[in-house]
Scaffold this active site. Structure first.
Site, PDB file in Angstrom:
ATOM      1  N   THR A 185       0.834  -1.210   0.000  1.00  0.00           N
ATOM      2  CA  THR A 185       0.000   0.000   0.000  1.00  0.00           C
ATOM      3  C   THR A 185       0.862   1.250   0.000  1.00  0.00           C
ATOM      4  O   THR A 185       1.931   1.251   0.599  1.00  0.00           O
ATOM      5  CB  THR A 185      -0.819   0.003   1.313  1.00  0.00           C
ATOM      6  OG1 THR A 185      -1.737  -1.061   1.237  1.00  0.00           O
ATOM      7  CG2 THR A 185      -1.525   1.308   1.548  1.00  0.00           C
ATOM      8  N   VAL A 214     -12.343  -5.915   3.026  1.00  0.00           N
ATOM      9  CA  VAL A 214     -11.822  -4.556   3.098  1.00  0.00           C
ATOM     10  C   VAL A 214     -10.765  -4.555   4.190  1.00  0.00           C
ATOM     11  O   VAL A 214     -10.973  -5.131   5.261  1.00  0.00           O
ATOM     12  CB  VAL A 214     -12.958  -3.555   3.425  1.00  0.00           C
ATOM     13  CG1 VAL A 214     -12.397  -2.193   3.794  1.00  0.00           C
ATOM     14  CG2 VAL A 214     -13.915  -3.431   2.236  1.00  0.00           C
ATOM     15  N   GLY A 215      -9.644  -3.911   3.936  1.00  0.00           N
ATOM     16  CA  GLY A 215      -8.563  -3.874   4.921  1.00  0.00           C
ATOM     17  C   GLY A 215      -8.559  -2.597   5.735  1.00  0.00           C
ATOM     18  O   GLY A 215      -9.567  -1.896   5.847  1.00  0.00           O
ATOM     19  N   ASP A 216      -7.407  -2.288   6.295  1.00  0.00           N
ATOM     20  CA  ASP A 216      -7.274  -1.110   7.162  1.00  0.00           C
ATOM     21  C   ASP A 216      -7.180   0.195   6.384  1.00  0.00           C
ATOM     22  O   ASP A 216      -7.479   1.264   6.931  1.00  0.00           O
ATOM     23  CB  ASP A 216      -5.989  -1.241   7.999  1.00  0.00           C
ATOM     24  CG  ASP A 216      -4.752  -1.297   7.087  1.00  0.00           C
ATOM     25  OD1 ASP A 216      -4.744  -2.129   6.156  1.00  0.00           O
ATOM     26  OD2 ASP A 216      -3.832  -0.490   7.280  1.00  0.00           O
ATOM     27  N   THR A 236       1.051   0.047   6.617  1.00  0.00           N
ATOM     28  CA  THR A 236       1.072  -0.879   5.488  1.00  0.00           C
ATOM     29  C   THR A 236       1.227  -2.288   6.040  1.00  0.00           C
ATOM     30  O   THR A 236       1.679  -2.466   7.161  1.00  0.00           O
ATOM     31  CB  THR A 236       2.238  -0.522   4.536  1.00  0.00           C
ATOM     32  OG1 THR A 236       2.245  -1.429   3.444  1.00  0.00           O
ATOM     33  CG2 THR A 236       3.579  -0.582   5.232  1.00  0.00           C
ATOM     34  N   GLY A 237       0.820  -3.264   5.256  1.00  0.00           N
ATOM     35  CA  GLY A 237       0.936  -4.642   5.721  1.00  0.00           C
ATOM     36  C   GLY A 237      -0.425  -5.280   5.925  1.00  0.00           C
ATOM     37  O   GLY A 237      -1.416  -4.867   5.327  1.00  0.00           O
ATOM     38  N   GLY A 239      -3.676  -5.752   7.001  1.00  0.00           N
ATOM     39  CA  GLY A 239      -4.618  -4.786   7.551  1.00  0.00           C
ATOM     40  C   GLY A 239      -5.389  -5.248   8.768  1.00  0.00           C
ATOM     41  O   GLY A 239      -5.716  -4.442   9.647  1.00  0.00           O
TER      42      GLY A 239
HETATM   43  C1  SD4 Z   1      -4.557  -4.218   3.410  1.00  0.00           C
HETATM   44  N1  SD4 Z   1      -2.922  -2.836   4.459  1.00  0.00           N
HETATM   45  O1  SD4 Z   1      -5.457  -4.229   2.593  1.00  0.00           O
HETATM   46  C2  SD4 Z   1      -3.417  -3.263   3.194  1.00  0.00           C
HETATM   47  C3  SD4 Z   1      -2.409  -3.914   2.336  1.00  0.00           C
HETATM   48  C4  SD4 Z   1      -1.074  -3.258   2.422  1.00  0.00           C
HETATM   49  O2  SD4 Z   1       1.064  -2.955   1.956  1.00  0.00           O
HETATM   50  O3  SD4 Z   1      -0.749  -2.505   3.187  1.00  0.00           O
HETATM   51  N2  SD4 Z   1      -0.143  -3.480   1.726  1.00  0.00           N
HETATM   52  O4  SD4 Z   1      -4.506  -4.963   4.378  1.00  0.00           O
END
Ligand code: SD4
Length: 327
Positions: A185, A214-216, A236-237, A239
């Protein structure tokens, strides 16, 4: 108690809360000899190109809000960035669904989730913030709103992403929804020459996620938070870990209590590690910027980096981490 007395008590309570906030937000200023502004920071290597676009706004004394919107539109439109906007990895059924949010110095925020076929979800999020009384629109409603606002409809699934999705489908790995490699992200934070903070976050989410997930990233407080008295944070990461801990709000509150951006990000990762049993299977990276223009990051796994641009030039910095060698 009379209505007048109740009103008086409420007013004095509000003003003592306001002075407590103001006192705590002075800590960053007290520590910093000079405010580092303007400055823009963003997640991952694709943040370098995004920061350049943001800097074009900031160097002309533009608003941080405009800078972060212009900045993250760069990876949104780049088909080679496989985790944001055009060319982003689809969900398990081959549909590209996008999440984004934006927040300004006045606590205004806008967000879209599960948005399909629109190239710049961050700009739709800004329209939600500025043109509606709401914070968040999702799915078909978000798309209808975007089309009404004049955004064009476009297929975002590139041939390369389609081939990768087909390969994943045939690999028999379908149970593995998220690993530490397949998400990048862009979260961006900026402090402008007027001393105002804003942030933006945009993503295609976890690769090959369950349809509807849906993520964070579009969730205010989880994937992004800005409090112009204190600082801003993005993430990021994986979520789900940020959502369970409302991670970015936590980072900002830790800065309010006096932590530097770096310390606040580290404490938020430690909160995840002490609360969530499976944290070591995933990546989470927090990135933070305070009112003095100080910045920092911290993540679970090695491999996370972030881009910085300020009057001293541009840099790509490896995030300090919890589990890597020498951590
Ligand atoms: C998610 N946080 O949808 C996002 C993905 C992401 O680096 O951060 N990617 O969970």
């Amino acid at each position: 108690m009379t209505a007048t007395r109740r009103g008086f008590l409420k007013l004095s309570l509000l003003s003592s809360i306001a002075s407590a906030f103001a006192a705590s937000s002075k800590t960053a200023f007290a520590r910093a000899e000079k405010i580092n502004k303007p400055v823009v920071i963003s997640t991952w290597e694709h943040g370098l190109a995004a920061n350049k676009a943001a800097w074009d706004v900031l160097k002309k004394n533009g608003r941080a809000l405009d800078a972060v919107e212009q900045g993250v539109r760069v990876p949104e439109a780049d088909p080679l960035v496989r985790t944001v906007g055009l060319g982003g990895y689809p969900d398990s059924e081959g549909n590209v669904t996008l999440d984004a949010c934006i927040m300004d110095e006045n606590m205004n925020c806008g967000s879209v989730a599960y948005l399909q076929d629109i190239l710049h979800p961050i700009s739709v999020a800004r329209k939600v913030m500025e043109e509606t009384p709401h914070v968040m629109l999702v799915g078909a409603g978000a798309k209808k709103f975007a089309l009404e606002q004049g955004f064009a409809q476009q297929n975002l699934l590139t041939e390369q992403s389609k081939q990768d999705w087909l390969a994943w489908r045939h690999s028999g790995q379908q149970k593995k929804q998220i690993n530490i490699e397949n998400h990048d992200t862009i979260g961006m934070l900026a402090l402008d020459t007027s001393g105002n903070l804003s942030g933006a976050c945009t993503t295609s989410g976890a690769a090959f996620k369950l349809p509807g997930r849906v993520g964070d990233s579009p969730i205010i407080g989880a994937g992004l938070y800005v409090d112009n008295e204190v600082g801003a944070a993005t993430a990021t990461g994986m979520g789900e870990l940020m959502m369970k801990t409302v991670g970015c709000h936590l980072v900002v509150e830790l800065m309010r209590q006096g932590a530097s951006p770096q310390e606040a990000c580290q404490k938020a990762v430690e909160r995840i590690a002490t609360r969530l049993d499976n944290f070591a299977e995933f990546q989470v990276g927090f990135l933070a910027l305070n009112k003095a223009g100080e910045y920092g990051a911290y993540c679970i796994q090695p491999g996370f980096n972030y881009a910085v641009k300020d009057s001293r030039g541009e840099q790509l910095i490896d995030g300090k981490n919890l589990l890597g060698e020498g951590a």
